[in-house]
Motif scaffolding. Structure first.
Motif, PDB file in Angstrom:
ATOM      1  N   ARG A 174      -8.026  -5.465  -1.863  1.00 53.66           N
ATOM      2  CA  ARG A 174      -7.281  -5.368  -0.514  1.00 53.66           C
ATOM      3  C   ARG A 174      -6.476  -6.667  -0.530  1.00 53.66           C
ATOM      4  N   ASP A 205       1.149  -1.809  -1.772  1.00 50.47           N
ATOM      5  CA  ASP A 205       0.296  -0.854  -1.127  1.00 50.47           C
ATOM      6  C   ASP A 205       0.771   0.528  -1.654  1.00 50.47           C
ATOM      7  N   ALA A 254       0.562   3.414  -0.573  1.00 47.90           N
ATOM      8  CA  ALA A 254       1.222   4.700   0.125  1.00 47.90           C
ATOM      9  C   ALA A 254       2.895   4.314  -0.506  1.00 47.90           C
ATOM     10  N   THR A 255       3.107   3.023  -0.302  1.00 47.40           N
ATOM     11  CA  THR A 255       4.649   2.618  -0.712  1.00 47.40           C
ATOM     12  C   THR A 255       4.805   2.832  -2.306  1.00 47.40           C
ATOM     13  N   VAL A 300       5.511   7.389   5.264  1.00 52.19           N
ATOM     14  CA  VAL A 300       4.685   6.087   4.746  1.00 52.19           C
ATOM     15  C   VAL A 300       3.190   6.207   5.450  1.00 52.19           C
ATOM     16  N   ASN A 301       3.543   6.058   6.915  1.00 53.24           N
ATOM     17  CA  ASN A 301       2.305   5.973   7.798  1.00 53.24           C
ATOM     18  C   ASN A 301       1.413   7.308   7.696  1.00 53.24           C
ATOM     19  N   ARG A 325      -0.593   6.890   4.578  1.00 48.04           N
ATOM     20  CA  ARG A 325      -1.617   6.060   4.581  1.00 48.04           C
ATOM     21  C   ARG A 325      -2.740   6.495   5.517  1.00 48.04           C
ATOM     22  N   LEU A 351      -4.657   9.066   3.302  1.00 48.76           N
ATOM     23  CA  LEU A 351      -5.475   8.552   2.401  1.00 48.76           C
ATOM     24  C   LEU A 351      -6.588   7.434   3.072  1.00 48.76           C
ATOM     25  N   LEU A 387      -6.111   4.718   4.580  1.00 55.07           N
ATOM     26  CA  LEU A 387      -5.630   3.316   4.563  1.00 55.07           C
ATOM     27  C   LEU A 387      -5.489   2.545   5.931  1.00 55.07           C
ATOM     28  N   ASP A 388      -5.220   3.470   6.835  1.00 55.40           N
ATOM     29  CA  ASP A 388      -4.796   2.969   8.143  1.00 55.40           C
ATOM     30  C   ASP A 388      -6.121   2.272   8.849  1.00 55.40           C
ATOM     31  N   GLN A 443     -13.262   1.225   5.760  1.00 58.32           N
ATOM     32  CA  GLN A 443     -12.940   1.716   4.521  1.00 58.32           C
ATOM     33  C   GLN A 443     -13.880   1.281   3.548  1.00 58.32           C
ATOM     34  N   GLN A 480       7.269  -2.891  -2.529  1.00 60.42           N
ATOM     35  CA  GLN A 480       7.108  -3.389  -1.309  1.00 60.42           C
ATOM     36  C   GLN A 480       7.649  -4.392  -0.649  1.00 60.42           C
TER      37      GLN A 480
END
Lengths: 314, 517
Positions: free
Chosen positions: A28, A33, A35-36, A48-49, A52, A55, A57-58, A64, B407
């Motif tokens: 982390r 990232d 998703a990116t 992307v959001n 995230r 997955l 990741l948000d 998490q 990124q």
């Protein structure tokens, strides 16, 4: 001994827990990232959001982690972000090639290194010893990937005795499996054999200089018997330590070897997963490699006692 | 009795005709396996969502487009039968070929095309930017109409682009699917998806129901007759292993061969080398949101001072694998121009230092971002840094692994200059989403002088007129500098001589290729 084994096995739990925590936190903290990395460069911020969120990741990192730990305690390693499949299933499809590569390379390394080390020590100062010294120093100095490429050029490109790339599962065609693994095993095994051979030689030389050897020879023990039965056994403890360390080297070397020979194994998958920021896959592989390393060192500890009866575990 | 005998002969004749593919089918049955090397595992074969070769090349055999490029980069009909445009350039009516089958057996109709267009508009940068005002509608089962509020002269070029292509898929598999998340690979192409093992291979097999065009093969369009029984894209990440596998006969085609392998491969009688022109255009992109990226004098200083020959040589390692040319469209393209050539590769340190002083630059750190994972980008950044340091610019090169670079380059506060590579630089219209766009994924270019030219080019239906506008646009680009073009990279492709009928197109195009044993 049984109590010792139980304690050692239990001690694996805190070690693996540390690996779980450190692996999770380090990933982390690393930039990049998932998703990116997974989506096309032109994906919208909304996509992307959305990924995230899909997955997980948000959510806060602590949430998490707790969710990851809960799943782990249930034996669920999670789903690979890249493959969109359960991590355990993906690893299972890749494990065979890495296990075979590592075991065969380890066996080759030990099988070559110990006789060579013993032989060189027995003929200390002779041209055989000098030659083996030069060969082992050269081999230990050569990067594994370079040795692999040289073997490919000679055996696969020029003579076509072995394939350059790929792997065939052992259940599908065992002989083909061996054919595909020959060059990778030579690459990985020889690199490690050289280091162990040098260790074996120096251990043997140390033992051969001790009084009991002189006494045994004076009492008429045949030199070959003295070497293999008495001296070798006494020299085994430092050699076992070197073999234990070799295991970590084999795991790291397996990744490079798998990339050079295009073998679908877990070593190369670890490298790829880092590039893809596939967190669940990296975490699972870290855990697996750590568990395997700890377990191998436990086996080595047991082997110490077998090699030297003076060693007792309580 | 005679009637029954005649009937049997007729039945045999019909069966033979069907078995051989009907009248006019002269293509032999596909045989053998053709293996093409891929450098990395594609994240998906969802080609409309991606611009990278590892996606486009395998997917281009499965999916087809309404229009596609010819060998000389002109758009021509592929799944379309033809099109008409209204006199004001706003309304395009596109007729579809009839009887074209998807690989699931369904016939392609206007509904599938409209669903594919709808998704493409969401996932492709070309369409996101250039098709905002276009309405797509069904006229009948084999005709669609595209209506813009403004004239759209580059509509056929947009649909022909093979980067984020408008691939036609069945409505039921494409509707509502987000970018990069297509689950089924079903197209109308000559090959169909067979199997995929991540990090190992993608295997395709001939589509038995494929309905080919009858016009001769030309670039990415024309007749397609699969010549091999299995088409495999094998993922071999190590460049030396790719070359070794080619020499050992395990792989038939390797693209992007390193220059240092050239002499070894040239000496192998079983391998032929092809120089692919153009392969990529390499540039330095500025971040317009940063103080000096957005400073014209500073950009002009960089443009004036750097030695493009040295940077190109370092990047490619072989003087025959690049060329210095000012054109933003490649020399091979109809749209090529040398406008602005006096501002290209000036290598004038005195002028650069003068411009730097005028820009107000006082030694602030200029961040160049790069990666060791891509050799040309790595070396372009290193040499640029040295050259700028020599001019008195305080550079800092930040290296990342490729995933992190992807990124970081989307973060406005992290960098000033980014080395990039554009593929397929033949028609500037397909790049409007990437170049010169404040809403782009990175760069955030803001040059008001370019906007009217881009709009005018987009409206022009006459390609000669459009070429004039592109020439003006190129001149404006050199004056205002969205990016500094460095060189055209030429690709080196190695092919085993057993491969026949390989298309000379810049992408690996193998649907008509055959192999001999």
């Amino acid at each position: 001994m049984a109590r010792y084994l139980a304690i050692r096995l239990l001690s694996m739990v805190p070690i693996l827990l540390v690996v779980v925590v450190v692996g999770f936190v380090l990933l982390r903290l690393a930039p990049g990232d998932p998703a990116t990395a997974m989506l096309p460069i032109n994906a919208t911020a909304g996509e992307v959001n959305a990924l995230r969120a899909q997955l997980g990741l948000d959510r806060p990192v602590s949430v998490q982690f707790i969710r990851y730990l809960e799943r782990l305690l249930r034996g669920d390693l999670g789903d690979s972000l890249f493959f969109r499949l359960p991590v355990a299933g993906v690893i299972a499809t890749r494990l065979e090639s890495t296990v075979l590569l590592t075991l065969l390379s380890g066996a080759l390394a030990v099988g070559v290194a110990i006789p060579v080390g013993v032989w060189a020590a027995a003929r200390r100062g002779s041209w055989v010893d000098e030659l083996l010294q030069v060969l082992s120093l050269t081999t230990v100095s050569v990067p594994g990937f370079w040795l692999g490429l040289v073997l490919i050029l000679f055996f696969a490109v020029q003579h076509r005795w072995f394939p350059v790339t790929g792997y065939v599962g052992i259940t599908a065609a065992p002989l083909q499996t061996l054919r595909y693994l020959t060059l990778p095993v030579l690459t990985l095994g020889l690199s490690n054999a050289a280091a162990i051979a040098r260790m074996a030689r120096s251990s043997m030389l140390e033992v051969l200089s001790q009084d009991f050897v002189r006494t045994a020879l004076a009492k008429g023990v045949v030199r070959r018997v003295m070497l293999l039965k008495h001296a070798l056994r006494n020299a085994m403890v430092p050699m076992l330590a070197a073999i234990g360390l070799m295991f970590s080297s084999l795991l790291g070397g397996a990744a490079v070897t798998e990339i050079v020979f295009t073998i679908p194994g877990v070593g190369s998958m670890m490298v790829d997963s880092v590039g893809r920021r596939d967190y669940p896959m990296i975490q699972a592989l870290l855990l697996m490699f750590a568990a395997a390393t700890v377990f191998v060192h436990l086996l080595i500890d047991i082997a110490y006692a077998l090699a030297d009866p003076r060693i007792r575990y309580a | 009795m005679r009637g029954r005998v005649l009937g049997v002969w007729l039945a045999v004749a019909v069966a033979l005709v069907l078995a051989t593919g009907g009248p006019g089918s002269t293509a032999p049955a596909p045989t053998g396996q053709l293996v093409v090397a891929l450098e990395t595992t594609p994240p998906s074969l969802d080609s409309p969502s991606y611009s990278t070769l590892e996606v486009i090349e395998p997917a281009g055999n499965i999916f087809e487009q309404l229009y596609n490029w010819s060998q000389d980069f002109k758009p021509g009909p592929d799944l379309a039968a033809g099109s008409t445009v209204s006199s004001d350039g706003r309304v395009w009516t596109i007729q579809l070929r009839r009887g074209v089958k998807f690989q699931n057996g369904k016939e392609m109709t206007a509904d599938d095309v409209l669903a594919s267009i709808e998704r493409w508009r969401r996932v492709s940068p070309t369409a996101q930017d250039g098709w905002k005002d276009i309405t797509a509608e069904r006229v009948d089962a084999y005709t669609i109409r595209l209506t813009g509020q403004e004239p759209h002269g580059t509509l056929l070029e947009d649909m022909s682009g093979d980067s984020n292509p408008l691939a036609i898929m069945p409505k039921e598999i494409v509707e509502g699917v987000p970018a990069g998340q297509l689950k089924q690979y079903i197209g109308t192409g000559p090959f169909m998806f067979d199997s995929m093992a991540p990090d190992q291979y993608i295997r395709l097999k001939p589509f038995p129901g494929y309905v080919s065009r009858t016009d001769p093969p030309d670039g990415l369009r024309g007749a397609k007759h699969p010549g091999v029984a299995q088409l495999e894209f094998r993922i071999v990440k190590d460049p030396a292993a790719r070359i070794a596998a080619l020499r050992a006969g395990e792989i038939d085609i390797v693209d992007n061969v390193p220059g240092q392998a050239r002499s070894t491969l040239a000496a192998d009688p079983n391998i032929r080398l092809i120089v692919v022109k153009p392969y990529q255009m390499r540039s330095f992109l500025f971040n317009f949101t940063r103080p000096f990226g957005g400073n014209l004098k500073f950009r002009q200083a960089v443009q004036a001072g750097i030695d493009l020959q040295q940077i190109s040589l370092a990047a490619m390692g072989d003087p025959t694998l690049f060329r210095l040319d000012p054109g933003l469209a490649a020399v091979e393209s109809f749209y090529h121009s040398d406008a602005g050539k006096e501002l290209y590769n000036q290598h004038n340190a005195a002028k650069a230092k003068q411009l730097l002083a005028e820009s107000g630059y006082k030694g602030e750190p200029i961040v160049i971002i790069s990666t060791h994972d891509n050799v040309p980008i790595d070396r372009m950044a290193a040499v640029l840094s040295q050259e700028l340091n020599a001019l008195g610019v305080n550079t800092q090169v930040n290296y990342y692994d490729f995933a992190t670079l992807r990124q970081v380059r989307t973060q406005k506060d992290k960098w000033d200059i980014l080395p990039v590579g554009w593929t397929g630089v033949t028609d500037p219209s397909v790049y409007r989403g990437s170049w010169y766009s404040t809403s782009g994924a990175y760069g955030w270019t803001s040059i008001p002088q370019l906007d009217p030219l881009m709009d005018a080019a987009s409206r022009a239906t006459d390609i000669n007129f459009r070429k004039q506008i592109y020439t003006q646009m190129q001149l404006a680009e050199y004056e205002y500098i969205a990016e500094i073009k460095v060189f055209d990279a030429l690709g080196l492709r190695a092919v085993r001589t057993r491969v026949k009928n390989l298309s000379p197109y810049i992408r690996i195009t193998v649907w008509n290729a055959t192999v001999t044993n």
